[in-house]
Design a protein around this motif. Sequence first.
Motif, short mmCIF file in Angstrom:
data_model
loop_
_atom_site.label_atom_id
_atom_site.label_comp_id
_atom_site.label_asym_id
_atom_site.label_seq_id
_atom_site.Cartn_x
_atom_site.Cartn_y
_atom_site.Cartn_z
N ALA A 146 -15.24 6.38 -13.30
CA ALA A 146 -15.21 5.53 -11.79
C ALA A 146 -16.65 6.68 -11.56
O ALA A 146 -16.97 6.51 -10.38
CB ALA A 146 -14.56 5.69 -10.69
N ALA A 147 -16.10 8.40 -11.70
CA ALA A 147 -17.31 9.34 -10.84
C ALA A 147 -18.84 8.46 -10.89
O ALA A 147 -19.13 9.74 -9.91
CB ALA A 147 -16.50 10.56 -11.01
N GLU A 152 -26.40 7.66 -13.73
CA GLU A 152 -25.95 8.49 -14.31
C GLU A 152 -25.32 8.42 -15.69
O GLU A 152 -25.89 8.78 -17.06
CB GLU A 152 -24.46 9.66 -13.50
N ARG A 153 -24.68 6.89 -15.41
CA ARG A 153 -24.35 6.52 -16.81
C ARG A 153 -25.38 5.97 -17.60
O ARG A 153 -25.48 6.24 -18.88
CB ARG A 153 -23.53 5.13 -16.21
N GLU A 154 -27.15 6.02 -16.97
CA GLU A 154 -28.06 5.32 -17.89
C GLU A 154 -28.09 6.69 -18.53
O GLU A 154 -29.04 6.53 -19.28
CB GLU A 154 -28.97 4.91 -16.51
N ILE A 183 -27.75 15.53 -14.43
CA ILE A 183 -27.43 15.88 -15.24
C ILE A 183 -25.81 16.82 -14.69
O ILE A 183 -25.31 17.32 -15.23
CB ILE A 183 -28.52 16.58 -16.36
N ASN A 184 -26.98 17.57 -14.01
CA ASN A 184 -26.15 18.36 -12.69
C ASN A 184 -24.61 17.72 -12.69
O ASN A 184 -24.02 18.35 -12.44
CB ASN A 184 -26.59 19.48 -12.17
N ASN A 185 -24.95 16.99 -12.20
CA ASN A 185 -24.35 15.82 -11.20
C ASN A 185 -23.23 15.91 -12.56
O ASN A 185 -22.04 15.24 -11.99
CB ASN A 185 -24.37 15.28 -10.85
N ILE A 186 -23.79 15.09 -13.28
CA ILE A 186 -22.77 14.47 -14.87
C ILE A 186 -22.18 15.56 -15.28
O ILE A 186 -20.50 15.45 -15.40
CB ILE A 186 -23.56 14.22 -15.67
N LEU A 190 -17.69 15.68 -14.66
CA LEU A 190 -16.94 15.37 -15.93
C LEU A 190 -16.25 16.75 -16.54
O LEU A 190 -15.53 16.99 -17.11
CB LEU A 190 -17.76 14.92 -17.22
N ASP A 191 -16.41 17.50 -15.32
CA ASP A 191 -15.48 19.01 -15.27
C ASP A 191 -15.99 19.79 -15.96
O ASP A 191 -14.72 20.21 -17.05
CB ASP A 191 -14.21 18.42 -15.37
N LEU A 192 -17.31 19.34 -16.64
CA LEU A 192 -17.81 20.31 -17.61
C LEU A 192 -18.84 22.00 -17.25
O LEU A 192 -19.71 21.87 -16.96
CB LEU A 192 -19.44 19.76 -18.32
N PRO A 193 -17.78 23.05 -16.55
CA PRO A 193 -18.33 23.82 -16.12
C PRO A 193 -19.76 25.13 -16.58
O PRO A 193 -18.98 25.32 -18.23
CB PRO A 193 -17.43 24.51 -15.63
#
Length: 211
Positions: A146-147, A152-154, A183-186, A190-193
Amino acid sequence: MRVVIAEDLALLRDGLTRILEAFDFEVVEAVDNGPALLPALLRHRPDVAVVDVRLPPTFTDEGLQAAIAARTEVPGLPVLVLSQHVEPLYARELLTDRSGGVGYLLKDRVSDVAQFVDAVRRVAAGGTAMDPEVVSQLLARREPLAALTAREREVLGQMAEGRSNAAIAARLCITEKAISKHINNIFTKLDLPPSDDDNRRVLAVLTYLGG
């Protein structure tokens, strides 16, 4: 680069061996059944395994199960799956194991030798190589995150196919700068620091496919 191949069709097995050897890979073993695959992978611990999903004796999912079992014994063992079909349950289990390179290509779409060899090398190097149809079928079986926005999904779908930022930009007809922003937003959603130990690009793809 050392390779183990698992393919029950003799002509295809020989063809894969010849192609890889022509590109300076060393095929250390080529097996034609499920029971032989796991011992071969544990014995050789190859740089990459090229594995058919459906192998004798039952022609169901022996290849994929052996690959998953091998990765529990040899964490990070790179596996490139070749299949006539998408096996969603085991494919998802393989793809959500976040250690080592993974790939999933449909046999009838592997017609370009250079692209196939590139996929093998990419997986061996710890990356991903996903057939667009595999990505489509796996994503169709889960609710979109949902986020993430549609764009971004594309972008993430293109990343799952193994494309670089430049290639994604060309495919979507937008700038590389815009791709980097997406990609940075993704990564954030997705909580990937940032981490010195993990490849966030790979983790983002695997998290998305396994969600």
